[in-house]
Scaffold this motif. Structure first.
Motif, short mmCIF file in Angstrom:
data_model
loop_
_atom_site.label_atom_id
_atom_site.label_comp_id
_atom_site.label_asym_id
_atom_site.label_seq_id
_atom_site.Cartn_x
_atom_site.Cartn_y
_atom_site.Cartn_z
N GLY A 1 -24.10 -7.31 40.96
CA GLY A 1 -23.27 -8.51 40.99
C GLY A 1 -22.95 -9.02 42.37
O GLY A 1 -22.90 -10.22 42.60
N HIS A 2 -22.73 -8.13 43.32
CA HIS A 2 -22.44 -8.69 44.62
C HIS A 2 -23.67 -9.31 45.29
O HIS A 2 -23.59 -10.45 45.72
N PRO A 3 -24.80 -8.60 45.35
CA PRO A 3 -25.99 -9.32 45.83
C PRO A 3 -26.20 -10.63 45.09
O PRO A 3 -26.60 -11.64 45.67
N GLN B 1 -18.11 -2.39 45.84
CA GLN B 1 -16.86 -1.78 45.37
C GLN B 1 -15.65 -2.70 45.54
O GLN B 1 -14.59 -2.41 45.01
N HIS B 2 -15.79 -3.79 46.32
CA HIS B 2 -14.61 -4.64 46.45
C HIS B 2 -14.24 -5.33 45.14
O HIS B 2 -13.17 -5.91 45.04
N HIS B 3 -15.11 -5.24 44.16
CA HIS B 3 -14.74 -5.75 42.84
C HIS B 3 -14.01 -4.69 42.03
O HIS B 3 -13.53 -4.97 40.94
N LEU B 4 -13.99 -3.48 42.55
CA LEU B 4 -13.43 -2.37 41.78
C LEU B 4 -12.21 -1.76 42.46
O LEU B 4 -11.82 -0.64 42.15
CU LIG Z 1 -18.57 -9.34 45.78
#
Ligand SMILES: [Cu+2]
Ligand code: HEM
Lengths: 218, 652
Positions: free
Chosen positions: B348-350, B397-400
């Motif tokens: 998701g981040h990429p 991990q910034h989404h978690l």
């Molecule tokens: Cu992100």
């Protein structure tokens, strides 16, 4: 200028330009083969990640109760056969480079057969498990592994079969020229394809060894 | 050796590997009822669906989601999967893979049908695929947009409701998923496919079949994800979090399979683009001469090919949970719901940079044209794009932060996230440097580019705030995040897409977009985009959570303001569609050959672009973007057309 070129309105290129495009085509096969390995690595890595993630979380102590293991006999057989397939692809390519299309085609067809037997065993194995898919973390990841292995075996057999079938066709159509030496563009593309294919098969075998160790030995 | 030396000794036969070396047409390609086109795809798709459904029930009847509901997850999955295969078979995508088993090779390609029906077929011409993608993504956008209107209508009032809470969340989920899927392809698909070969001086794509396949998979994925609605929807939002994922009904299968299918299409599209850019650049186009749009597509392709397989695997595991009852994401059985979250966000981040980079590519490509000067620090922007692409694998991990991550890990991911704003900032500064004291031509495409820089500033800066753990703790899961990513994706990517369309449609269609209507479209879209989403930052800071159909009554004023702006924003898209129809069909105005006086290679070939793109392989002579420079050499030498004896056209 050939008739067909006039029909499609395509201007004719000089030999130099054609060669430029031909080289682009060949190197695309090279790049494509390597990039495909990259794609596949990330897919398999997701499985490896899941395995170790669930193993270290061990939620509800249900990672792997009683150290259940999938039937080892199947595992050894399937992995052994894929190893043979990989080796055959590798050796076949070596023989092709050295000039023997005959050897390549024997190796490749045998590889298709061993690969398909492995595929069959992998499917049969699923009905011989001593655990239910959802009974533990290990059980789940094992099912994931089996599915990915089926995909790998199909790709492996397909790629082997299509290259050797192509080689034989070229031999028939380009009379008097052997695909292992000919400078005919189709023969050149064929050789690039075989190179990418054997590279990929070796990769699959190495990755398969890791997964085999994870699921059957560890 | 010069090309002219060679001209007299042309050879024939299947040498160049060009997709249009004519052979006898097989029945599948001939015009007429029996040929393969959209119609056969639909028919085969439906048949596949029915067979899959029957087969699933045969394998596992009485195996239902909810006891006695008659909804069997295996039947659902197989129905959709077989439907996809039928669709692909019907359009003709499987003919070649099948023929390959008999040794047929790609060099004996068939020439496609050359009439209007080619747009409804499996086409190996990257320009046709590009146009097909334009229609495809607009369709995606339209349906996703309708759902957005529904969301904003519901949020007009916190106590009077149109939808039940559970229908509401399903609408939100469908909206988010459709839009995210669309956004991954919105530039790479239409503009990347159409223009990358033209901009690098190539006469073809490296893998035209894979390219075409990616489009037809994309459309199949659209239908699969849309099938979630008739199946009753899914309640998880676009992120599909377990355990809700595990508990959800049949619509979840559409989500998981839809993402897997779309993911496959993304991988293939990126694969073809990457290989083409690496291998098919014209002679003389060294890496320091590659147009910045192409750089952005290359960086995006790297992300598409390497990050998306993780989404694919994640979706596969979810489907196994749904069908054969594995427990990947089921905590009670030894799995972990966090496993999904990790797999999802590792992709998701990429993915968010898949949605950002092509937009910057378009901005970087258009700025020099409308500022009439070279791109400021071209190399920095190319390096920035590669830097962003690499770093984006290390921040997921910034989404978690709030998801039970080991607290000691949070500073690390806070750091990496803040690091990634550095290359992002570089790309931004390249834009600013180009604009600085430039004599700007305020044409329509340029307006959209300027709006992008305005919007992305807000989107990017709020991202840096979000990556700060203490701030994140207070705003996570709320409208602040929502506004952040709409500012980056809609404010960035979508504005870039519009810029690209206004800029390149004259090349793609030979017709100009109407400027007056275009200006109305631009100002409505720009103003009301900001009026819709800026209040959401405030709404978020005041504590309104996402994905909930009601809210505190004191927030109604802000919400109504946002909703009404959203309706006008929606209307601006209708203005765009009207402009499209008006300028293309009702009152077409023929476009000049090079309406923006661009130096780009794509404008130097004929319009409509012939199937082989360039008569001769162009030879690149210099750096791109040498605008307003006295005595700058032409960007490319196109070789002699009728006079074969030009001494300059060498390929060495
Ligand atoms: Cu992100
Ligand atoms: C300066 C660069 C950026 C930074 C530092 C940044 C940072 C963040 C952070 C920390 C979050 C997590 C918020 C939370 O859920 O608590 C987030 C969410 C998000 N960002 Fe960004 N971001 C940046 C740029 C972008 C770009 C360019 C895009 C897309 C084009 C984007 C799309 C998203 C999306 C879609 C989400 C939320 C997903 C969800 O929860 O549904 N961001 N961003």
């Amino acid at each position: 200028m050939s008739n067909s070129a006039i029909q499609s309105g395509q201007p004719s290129l000089s030999n130099e330009e054609r060669e430029y495009e031909m080289r682009a085509l060949i190197s695309s096969i090279w790049t494509g083969g390597r990039l495909f390995i990259g794609i596949y690595t990330f897919m398999l890595a997701s499985l490896v990640f899941s395995y170790f993630y669930l193993r270290s979380s061990d939620t509800g102590l249900l990672w792997r109760p009683d150290h259940v293991t999938a039937p080892r006999a199947f595992g050894f057989l399937i992995f052994g056969l894929s190893l043979v397939t990989g080796l055959l692809a590798y050796v076949g390519r070596k023989r092709l480079v050295m000039g023997s299309f005959q050897d390549f085609s024997v190796a490749a067809w045998s590889g298709v057969v061993t690969g398909l037997i492995a595929l069959l065993l992998q499917i049969i194995e699923l009905s011989h498990l001593s655990f239910y898919p959802g009974s533990s973390g290990y059980a789940s990841t094992f099912i994931g592994f089996a599915v990915m292995n089926i995909v790998s075996l199909v790709i492996s057999a397909y790629w082997l079969e299509t290259t050797v079938a192509r080689g034989m066709r070229i031999r028939r159509e380009v009379e008097g020229e052997n695909p292992e030496f000919s400078s005919n563009p189709r023969a050149r593309a064929f050789r690039a394809d075989v190179a990418a294919m054997s590279y990929f098969q070796v990769f699959l075998t190495l990755a398969g060894a890791l997964l085999f160790a994870m699921f059957y030995l560890m | 050796m010069t090309i002219s030396d060679e001209r007299s000794t042309e050879v024939s036969g299947p040498v160049s590997g060009h997709p249009h070396n004519t052979r006898k047409l097989s029945w599948t390609q001939r015009p007429g009822l029996l040929s393969q086109n959209l119609l056969t795809a639909i028919v085969f798709g439906v048949i596949g669906y029915l067979i899959g459904h029957w087969f699933g029930n045969y394998l596992a009847s009485g195996y239902s989601y909810i006891a006695n509901s008659g909804q069997n997850s295996i039947a659902n999955t197989l129905a959709l999967a077989f439907g996809v295969v039928g669709w692909l078979g019907g359009i003709g995508a499987l003919n070649y893979p099948f023929a390959k088993l008999f040794g047929v090779d790609g060099l004996e390609e068939e020439s496609p049908v050359d009439n209007w029906s080619k747009y409804f077929r499996y086409s190996l011409d990257h320009k046709i695929v590009g146009l097909q993608y334009v229609v495809g993504v607009l369709l995606f956008m339209f349906t996703g947009g309708l759902l957005a209107m529904a969301i904003r209508t519901e949020l007009l009032n916190p106590t009077t409701h149109i939808f039940s809470p559970d229908v509401y969340i399903k609408i939100v989920s469908e909206h988010g998923t459709i839009m995210m899927m669309m956004a991954t392809s919105i530039i790479v698909g239409p503009l990347g496919n159409y223009f990358v070969p033209l901009m690098i001086g190539a006469r073809r794509m490296a893998f035209p079949r894979i390219e075409a396949l990616s489009f037809w998979i994309f459309t199949a994925g659209y239908m699969v994800i849309f099938s979630a609605l008739p199946y009753g929807g899914f309640p998880t939002g676009w992120t599909g979090y377990a355990p809700l994922q595990t508990q959800a009904g049949p619509g979840m299968v559409s989500y998981l399979l839809g993402f897997a299918v779309i993911g496959l299409g993304m991988i293939l599209a990126g694969f073809n683009q990457a290989v083409t850019i690496i291998n098919y650049r014209a002679p003389g186009m060294t890496w320091s001469r590659v147009p910045v749009f192409v750089w952005s597509i290359l960086a995006t392709a790297a992300l598409l090919t390497l990050a998306t397989p993780v989404l694919f695997a994640g979706g596969l595991f979810g489907l196994l949970d749904k069908t054969v009852q594995t427990a990947f994401y089921v905590d009670e059985h030894g799995g972990s719901s966090y496993l999904w979250q990790n797999l999802f966000w590792f992709f998701g981040h990429p993915e968010v940079y898949i949605m950002a980079l092509p937009g910057f590519g378009i901005a970087g490509e258009l700025l020099p044209v409308f500022c009439r000067r070279p791109l400021f620090a071209y190399k920095v922007s190319a390096a920035g794009m590669i830097g962003v692409a690499l770093l984006s694998f290390f921040v997921w991990q910034h989404h978690l932060f709030q998801s039970g991550i080991n607290p000691d890990m949070r500073p690390l991911f806070m750091l990496t996230t803040e690091l990634i704003s550095i290359p992002t900032g570089f790309i931004y500064l390249v834009g600013m440097g180009t604009l600085y004291r430039a004599k700007i031509r305020f044409e329509l495409p340029m307006l959209f580019v300027l709006a992008l820089f305005f919007n992305f500033l807000i989107g990017g800066v709020t991202g840096v705030f979000l990556s700060d753990v203490p701030v994140n703790v207070t705003v996570h899961g709320g409208f602040f995040v929502l506004s952040h990513f709409h500012y980056t994706i809609m404010g960035g990517l979508l504005f870039a897409f519009m810029a690209g369309l206004y800029y390149w449609l004259p090349k793609m269609t030979g017709k100009m977009m109407n400027k007056k209507i275009g200006k109305v479209h631009f100002w409505l879209m720009f103003v009301f985009f900001n009026l819709t989403f800026f209040p959401m930052f405030i709404i978020g800071l005041l504590g309104q959570p996402r994905r909930v159909f009601t809210y505190a009554t004191n927030l109604q004023g802000l919400n109504d303001f946002s909703s009404i702006s959203a309706f006008i924003l929606g209307f601006s898209f209708l203005v765009f569609f009207f402009n499209l129809v008006y300028s293309m069909w009702i009152k077409p105005e023929v476009a000049p050959a090079n309406p923006w006086e661009s130096l780009g290679l794509e404008w130097q070939t004929a319009t409509p672009v012939p199937s082989y793109n360039f008569e001769r392989i162009p030879v690149i002579m210099t750096e791109p973007y040498r605008y307003s420079e006295e005595g700058a050499p032409a960007f490319a030498d196109f070789g002699p057309k009728d006079a074969p004896d030009s001494p300059t056209h060498t390929m060495a």
